[in-house]
Design a protein around this motif. Structure first.
Motif, mmCIF file in Angstrom:
data_model
loop_
_atom_site.group_PDB
_atom_site.id
_atom_site.type_symbol
_atom_site.label_atom_id
_atom_site.label_comp_id
_atom_site.label_asym_id
_atom_site.label_seq_id
_atom_site.Cartn_x
_atom_site.Cartn_y
_atom_site.Cartn_z
ATOM 1 N N HIS A 15 15.774 -5.812 -17.595
ATOM 2 C CA HIS A 15 14.802 -6.004 -18.395
ATOM 3 C C HIS A 15 14.387 -7.614 -18.013
ATOM 4 N N LEU A 16 15.395 -8.424 -18.053
ATOM 5 C CA LEU A 16 15.170 -9.788 -17.771
ATOM 6 C C LEU A 16 14.385 -9.903 -16.321
ATOM 7 N N PHE A 17 15.108 -9.222 -15.335
ATOM 8 C CA PHE A 17 14.823 -9.267 -13.977
ATOM 9 C C PHE A 17 13.108 -8.775 -13.807
ATOM 10 N N TRP A 18 12.930 -7.485 -14.700
ATOM 11 C CA TRP A 18 11.677 -7.104 -14.570
ATOM 12 C C TRP A 18 10.665 -8.015 -15.220
ATOM 13 N N GLN A 19 10.991 -8.601 -16.312
ATOM 14 C CA GLN A 19 10.099 -9.859 -16.891
ATOM 15 C C GLN A 19 9.772 -11.040 -15.814
ATOM 16 N N MET A 20 10.525 -11.226 -15.030
ATOM 17 C CA MET A 20 10.714 -12.299 -14.261
ATOM 18 C C MET A 20 10.224 -11.869 -12.703
ATOM 19 N N SER A 21 10.059 -10.721 -12.590
ATOM 20 C CA SER A 21 9.861 -10.135 -11.077
ATOM 21 C C SER A 21 8.242 -10.747 -10.509
ATOM 22 N N GLY A 22 7.497 -10.989 -11.102
ATOM 23 C CA GLY A 22 6.237 -11.748 -10.758
ATOM 24 C C GLY A 22 6.601 -13.330 -10.197
ATOM 25 N N MET A 23 7.304 -13.767 -11.048
ATOM 26 C CA MET A 23 7.666 -15.235 -10.501
ATOM 27 C C MET A 23 8.600 -15.317 -9.352
ATOM 28 N N ILE A 24 9.495 -14.222 -9.430
ATOM 29 C CA ILE A 24 10.341 -14.145 -8.333
ATOM 30 C C ILE A 24 9.747 -13.885 -6.935
ATOM 31 N N ALA A 25 8.657 -12.974 -7.150
ATOM 32 C CA ALA A 25 8.005 -12.814 -5.671
ATOM 33 C C ALA A 25 7.084 -13.584 -5.234
ATOM 34 N N LEU A 38 11.275 -22.171 -9.238
ATOM 35 C CA LEU A 38 10.898 -21.388 -10.523
ATOM 36 C C LEU A 38 10.914 -22.436 -11.876
ATOM 37 N N PRO A 39 10.264 -22.321 -12.764
ATOM 38 C CA PRO A 39 10.411 -23.407 -13.810
ATOM 39 C C PRO A 39 11.498 -22.988 -14.727
ATOM 40 N N GLY A 40 12.233 -24.149 -14.987
ATOM 41 C CA GLY A 40 13.378 -23.848 -15.955
ATOM 42 C C GLY A 40 13.143 -23.866 -17.282
ATOM 43 N N ILE A 41 14.049 -23.184 -18.171
ATOM 44 C CA ILE A 41 13.863 -23.149 -19.598
ATOM 45 C C ILE A 41 14.972 -24.063 -20.420
ATOM 46 N N ILE A 42 15.863 -24.195 -19.254
ATOM 47 C CA ILE A 42 17.059 -25.171 -19.815
ATOM 48 C C ILE A 42 17.535 -25.794 -18.350
ATOM 49 N N GLU A 43 17.285 -27.207 -18.288
ATOM 50 C CA GLU A 43 17.604 -27.743 -16.897
ATOM 51 C C GLU A 43 18.240 -29.225 -17.155
ATOM 52 N N PHE A 83 22.138 -29.853 -11.000
ATOM 53 C CA PHE A 83 20.685 -29.646 -10.562
ATOM 54 C C PHE A 83 20.481 -28.128 -11.133
ATOM 55 N N LYS A 84 21.646 -27.180 -11.390
ATOM 56 C CA LYS A 84 21.319 -25.977 -11.822
ATOM 57 C C LYS A 84 20.454 -25.823 -13.007
ATOM 58 N N LYS A 85 19.624 -24.724 -13.036
ATOM 59 C CA LYS A 85 18.757 -24.709 -14.351
ATOM 60 C C LYS A 85 18.779 -23.294 -14.660
ATOM 61 N N VAL A 86 18.654 -23.017 -16.063
ATOM 62 C CA VAL A 86 18.325 -21.738 -16.458
ATOM 63 C C VAL A 86 16.929 -21.293 -16.441
ATOM 64 N N VAL A 87 16.515 -20.139 -15.834
ATOM 65 C CA VAL A 87 14.984 -19.983 -15.616
ATOM 66 C C VAL A 87 14.643 -18.790 -16.510
ATOM 67 N N GLY A 88 15.752 -17.855 -17.005
ATOM 68 C CA GLY A 88 15.471 -17.029 -17.799
ATOM 69 C C GLY A 88 16.959 -16.648 -18.827
#
Length: 178
Positions: free
Chosen positions: A144-154, A160-165, A114-119
């Motif tokens: 930079h990846l954390f910065w891009q995803m910070s809105g979703m994380i917060a 979170l939606p996966g890009i690879i799951e 059930f692990k998925k890549v979200v970024g």
């Protein structure tokens, strides 16, 4: 409602900048800091049902019991050489330093399927780059990846939606174990 982000980092210096970035997206968030597994164990269990764990560049095992108590999931941000995805390189495989790295944001679950890549981003290291500069390049891409995803994380999304799951899209629950 997501109320708390638990930041698990390698160094104490990483805590405040990450918290400040997430707070820009959700001013109401509270933060718990952790550098070791024992720090996670010290968090009040009542907090966990409205919390999300975010592990940033930390290679610390998180217990299954802890993961099951989190109401908003757990995600880890890490870097790995492309030729050894998810694993450190074997010392006798090559004397050469890897030229290509993946920086990855991945869900943390006790069920590997059930692990998925979200970024995900790839970093190519120029020839002749010294080890300290290589580490800086990779770490800056991870940040930079954390910065891009910070809105979703917060945000309040429980998953979170996966890009690879995996082919399964439902997040397992404690009841599914019985």
């Amino acid at each position: 409602m997501l109320k708390t982000i638990i930041l698990l980092t390698d160094t104490v210096q990483q805590q405040q900048p990450l918290a400040n970035l997430l707070r820009e997206h959700n001013r109401d968030l509270a933060f718990c800091s952790a550098l070791r597994a024992s720090d996670l164990g010290a968090i009040d269990p009542e907090v966990l049902s409205e919390a999300r764990l975010v592990s940033f560049a930390a290679d610390i095992a998180v217990s299954e019991k802890f993961l099951l108590q989190l109401g908003y999931g757990a995600y880890k941000f890490f870097a790995a050489p492309v030729q050894y995805p998810g694993l450190p390189p074997a010392p006798d495989d090559s004397d050469e330093d890897p030229r290509c790295y993946s920086v990855v944001a991945q869900s943390m679950t006790i069920w590997p399927d059930f692990k998925k890549v979200v970024g995900l981003e790839t970093v190519t290291i120029p020839d002749g780059t010294v080890a300290t500069e290589r580490e800086r390049l990779v770490f800056s891409r991870l940040a930079h990846l954390f910065w891009q995803m910070s809105g979703m994380i917060a945000g309040d999304a429980t998953d979170l939606p996966g890009i690879i799951e995996s082919s399964e899209s439902q997040r397992p629950t404690f009841a599914m174990m019985n």
